[in-house]
Design a protein around this motif. Structure first.
Motif, PDB file in Angstrom:
ATOM      1  N   ASP A  48      18.433   9.109  20.980  1.00 42.04           N
ATOM      2  CA  ASP A  48      18.774   8.858  22.372  1.00 42.04           C
ATOM      3  C   ASP A  48      20.288   8.684  22.487  1.00 42.04           C
ATOM      4  O   ASP A  48      21.014   8.746  21.483  1.00 42.04           O
ATOM      5  N   ALA A  49      20.778   8.456  23.694  1.00 46.22           N
ATOM      6  CA  ALA A  49      22.225   8.427  23.925  1.00 46.22           C
ATOM      7  C   ALA A  49      22.900   7.295  23.155  1.00 46.22           C
ATOM      8  O   ALA A  49      23.997   7.475  22.582  1.00 46.22           O
ATOM      9  N   VAL A  50      22.264   6.116  23.118  1.00 46.33           N
ATOM     10  CA  VAL A  50      22.851   4.972  22.421  1.00 46.33           C
ATOM     11  C   VAL A  50      22.910   5.234  20.917  1.00 46.33           C
ATOM     12  O   VAL A  50      23.939   4.990  20.256  1.00 46.33           O
ATOM     13  N   GLN A  51      21.821   5.734  20.361  1.00 48.58           N
ATOM     14  CA  GLN A  51      21.812   6.049  18.929  1.00 48.58           C
ATOM     15  C   GLN A  51      22.867   7.099  18.589  1.00 48.58           C
ATOM     16  O   GLN A  51      23.556   7.000  17.566  1.00 48.58           O
ATOM     17  N   LEU A  52      23.005   8.098  19.454  1.00 47.54           N
ATOM     18  CA  LEU A  52      23.986   9.149  19.210  1.00 47.54           C
ATOM     19  C   LEU A  52      25.405   8.584  19.210  1.00 47.54           C
ATOM     20  O   LEU A  52      26.238   8.970  18.388  1.00 47.54           O
ATOM     21  N   SER A  53      25.688   7.661  20.129  1.00 39.00           N
ATOM     22  CA  SER A  53      27.026   7.077  20.169  1.00 39.00           C
ATOM     23  C   SER A  53      27.346   6.323  18.886  1.00 39.00           C
ATOM     24  O   SER A  53      28.498   6.268  18.447  1.00 39.00           O
ATOM     25  N   TRP A  54      26.319   5.768  18.237  1.00 39.72           N
ATOM     26  CA  TRP A  54      26.537   5.012  17.011  1.00 39.72           C
ATOM     27  C   TRP A  54      26.800   5.910  15.805  1.00 39.72           C
ATOM     28  O   TRP A  54      27.306   5.439  14.779  1.00 39.72           O
ATOM     29  N   VAL A  55      26.488   7.190  15.907  1.00 37.10           N
ATOM     30  CA  VAL A  55      26.866   8.117  14.835  1.00 37.10           C
ATOM     31  C   VAL A  55      28.391   8.141  14.684  1.00 37.10           C
ATOM     32  O   VAL A  55      28.923   8.192  13.564  1.00 37.10           O
ATOM     33  N   ALA A  56      29.094   8.068  15.812  1.00 37.05           N
ATOM     34  CA  ALA A  56      30.552   8.008  15.778  1.00 37.05           C
ATOM     35  C   ALA A  56      31.060   6.582  15.631  1.00 37.05           C
ATOM     36  O   ALA A  56      31.979   6.300  14.858  1.00 37.05           O
ATOM     37  N   THR A  57      30.437   5.640  16.361  1.00 39.05           N
ATOM     38  CA  THR A  57      30.930   4.264  16.385  1.00 39.05           C
ATOM     39  C   THR A  57      30.786   3.574  15.035  1.00 39.05           C
ATOM     40  O   THR A  57      31.685   2.835  14.602  1.00 39.05           O
ATOM     41  N   ALA A  58      29.673   3.789  14.330  1.00 40.17           N
ATOM     42  CA  ALA A  58      29.451   3.133  13.041  1.00 40.17           C
ATOM     43  C   ALA A  58      30.551   3.488  12.046  1.00 40.17           C
ATOM     44  O   ALA A  58      31.007   2.635  11.262  1.00 40.17           O
ATOM     45  N   TYR A  59      30.979   4.722  12.068  1.00 42.61           N
ATOM     46  CA  TYR A  59      32.058   5.192  11.192  1.00 42.61           C
ATOM     47  C   TYR A  59      33.357   4.451  11.497  1.00 42.61           C
ATOM     48  O   TYR A  59      34.026   3.921  10.601  1.00 42.61           O
ATOM     49  N   LEU A  60      33.724   4.376  12.784  1.00 43.46           N
ATOM     50  CA  LEU A  60      34.980   3.737  13.179  1.00 43.46           C
ATOM     51  C   LEU A  60      34.952   2.233  12.913  1.00 43.46           C
ATOM     52  O   LEU A  60      35.947   1.655  12.478  1.00 43.46           O
ATOM     53  N   VAL A  61      33.807   1.578  13.162  1.00 43.38           N
ATOM     54  CA  VAL A  61      33.695   0.139  12.908  1.00 43.38           C
ATOM     55  C   VAL A  61      33.860  -0.144  11.415  1.00 43.38           C
ATOM     56  O   VAL A  61      34.565  -1.087  11.023  1.00 43.38           O
ATOM     57  N   ALA A  62      33.235   0.664  10.569  1.00 40.89           N
ATOM     58  CA  ALA A  62      33.340   0.462   9.120  1.00 40.89           C
ATOM     59  C   ALA A  62      34.783   0.641   8.645  1.00 40.89           C
ATOM     60  O   ALA A  62      35.264  -0.118   7.800  1.00 40.89           O
ATOM     61  N   VAL A  63      35.473   1.636   9.182  1.00 37.26           N
ATOM     62  CA  VAL A  63      36.885   1.825   8.827  1.00 37.26           C
ATOM     63  C   VAL A  63      37.696   0.605   9.252  1.00 37.26           C
ATOM     64  O   VAL A  63      38.510   0.076   8.483  1.00 37.26           O
ATOM     65  N   ALA A  64      37.458   0.131  10.477  1.00 38.48           N
ATOM     66  CA  ALA A  64      38.215  -1.013  10.989  1.00 38.48           C
ATOM     67  C   ALA A  64      37.978  -2.255  10.142  1.00 38.48           C
ATOM     68  O   ALA A  64      38.919  -3.006   9.841  1.00 38.48           O
ATOM     69  N   VAL A  65      36.740  -2.489   9.727  1.00 42.24           N
ATOM     70  CA  VAL A  65      36.412  -3.663   8.921  1.00 42.24           C
ATOM     71  C   VAL A  65      37.068  -3.581   7.540  1.00 42.24           C
ATOM     72  O   VAL A  65      37.532  -4.593   7.003  1.00 42.24           O
ATOM     73  N   GLY A  66      37.135  -2.385   6.976  1.00 43.13           N
ATOM     74  CA  GLY A  66      37.557  -2.259   5.582  1.00 43.13           C
ATOM     75  C   GLY A  66      39.047  -2.145   5.326  1.00 43.13           C
ATOM     76  O   GLY A  66      39.490  -2.360   4.193  1.00 43.13           O
TER      77      GLY A  66
END
Length: 463
Positions: A48-66
């Motif tokens: 769905d739209a929310v899950q699809l947005s997390w395909v991109a968001t999860a990557y950026l959040v992990a980079v920001a955290v690390g």
């Protein structure tokens, strides 16, 4: 004529520049290429739209955290070791992502991939700074920065072609040989190790507070202007205040607050980078919508017009870096900020009948301004700290870039939500959409103008 054989130092410099440049290309390329493939991913995995947005968001959040913890780990345990580990994590997770069958698995692997990116992004720049002497450092960092823009430029085109010809999974598979080649060159040709903070302790408690605060910030910014987004941003602010207080008291902080308090060149250079990215990153997003909705261009034509900006960045960043080896970086970076302000002000006058040639010329101007700012500013950041702080400085610079990108997109999202509302962009609200675009560029111009102050009055790098 007899030709001297290359010195070991020259060979190490070439190897370091090759692997650092290739990895600085891989991260942005993956971001922009996957964004093009999102509709195919949605259809294939049934997201769905929310899950699809997390395909991109999860990557950026992990980079920001690390990013910042990675820099500290590299300073303690060795930048080459952390760099190689990041490449291995990134490459294996990319290959694994090509074979997933569920959206949850893809999102999880995108998070792992982002952590890998944070490991080699932080250390790649730190390794270059460790190896290249000050008189040649600007040129190396300029090439490194140019590779970022090349990745952003070719990602949508190559990603679109790969998705069309072989499916979205091919984008992840392409990372296999690129990552493996980088690992091989690093292990075979990049001799030496750099760990000037070896033996110091790592602050796990501070890292957990930082990670939680950064996740709250990234998630909150992604769902603005909702109430939940505002609550997450407040929690992030409280978390960062707690983090800084913990760092002041810690004998071995993951982030040395004294860098921001006592080192004006470093602090002002980071603030200038934050404001510059906050002003400029949303340009492509806003102009893509404007060109397609208002000017009526098809997506591929709009993409070609928008390439003018990153192409100029890629072409002129190495030259700006070389120039910063001879000219005080604050002067070049401030001039670049001034050019960027001028470009933003031009876009505050966008209308329904603005000539396409005028838009393209202004994108060229913005690309030139950003190239003139970025490489010299990065040279100032890395040249203002001691050797044992290179990893931390590189991680901080990358974090400023990411925070600026998030701020820029959040600004554009909030302005659109307030002025257009939760409506599809259509002819009946084109006037409100144009007002949104002009308002966003006005805010960007003000942010960039504030950045000129920090850039110009950061102090001299060279005495």
């Amino acid at each position: 004529m007899h030709q001297d054989t290359p010195t070991p130092q020259a060979a190490i410099e070439r190897s370091a520049l090759f692997v650092a440049t290739l990895t600085s290309f891989m991260g942005p390329f993956m971001i922009s290429a996957v964004n093009v493939a999102l509709p195919s991913i949605q259809q294939d995995l049934g997201l769905d739209a929310v899950q699809l947005s997390w395909v991109a968001t999860a990557y950026l959040v992990a980079v920001a955290v690390g990013l910042i913890p990675s820099g500290r780990i590299a300073d303690i345990h060795g930048r080459k070791r952390v760099f190689t580990t990041g490449l291995v994590v990134y490459t294996l997770s990319a290959i694994a992502a090509a074979f997933v069958t569920t959206g949850f698995a893809l999102i999880a692997l995108r998070s792992v991939q982002g952590l890998g990116v944070s490991l080699f992004t932080t250390t790649g720049m730190a390794i270059l700074t460790s190896i290249f002497p000050p008189e040649r450092r600007g040129r190396a960092l300029g090439i490194y920065v140019a590779a970022v823009y090349v990745g952003l430029s070719v990602g949508p085109f190559v990603g679109g072609q790969l998705t069309h010809l072989f499916g979205w999974r091919s984008i992840f598979l392409v990372m296999g040989p690129l990552g493996a080649g980088s690992i091989a060159v690093t292990l075979l040709f990049l001799k030496g190790e750099w760990a000037e903070a070896r033996g110091e302790r790592f602050d796990f408690g501070g890292t957990l507070v930082y990670a939680a605060s950064m996740i709250a910030l990234a998630c909150g910014a992604s769902i603005l202007p909702s109430v939940a987004g505002g609550v997450l941003l407040v929690l992030a602010l409280v978390g960062f205040v707690l983090f800084f207080r913990l760092q002041v008291r810690s004998p071995h902080p993951v982030f040395q607050v004294s860098l921001l308090v006592e080192n004006r060149v470093f602090a002002f250079s980071c603030l200038a980078a934050l404001l510059n990215y906050s002003a400029t990153f949303g340009t492509t997003f806003l102009m893509s919508l404007y060109l397609q909705y208002i000017q009526g261009l098809p997506p591929q034509t709009a993409g070609l017009v928008l390439m003018a900006q990153p192409v100029m960045m890629a072409l002129f960043s190495p030259a700006a870096g070389r120039l910063s080896d001879r000219v005080e970086p604050r002067l070049l970076a401030s001039a670049g900020m001034g050019v960027t302000v001028a470009g933003m002000l031009v876009f505050t006058g966008l209308g329904a009948d603005t000539p396409l040639g005028w838009i393209g010329a202004n994108l060229v101007l913005l690309g030139l301004g950003f190239a003139l700012f970025s490489s010299p500013n990065m040279s100032a950041i890395m040249g203002s700290v001691a050797r044992h702080q290179y990893g931390l400085a590189s991680g901080t610079a990358a974090t400023m870039r990411l925070l600026g990108q998030m701020t820029s997109m959040a600004t554009a999202t909030v302005v659109l939500a307030l002025l257009v509302g939760r409506e599809a962009i259509a002819p009946e609200n084109y006037d409100r959409f144009l007002l949104s675009v002009r308002t966003a560029f006005t805010i960007s111009a003000l942010l960039c103008a504030a950045g000129i102050f920090f850039s110009l009055f950061r102090g001299r790098l060279r005495r």
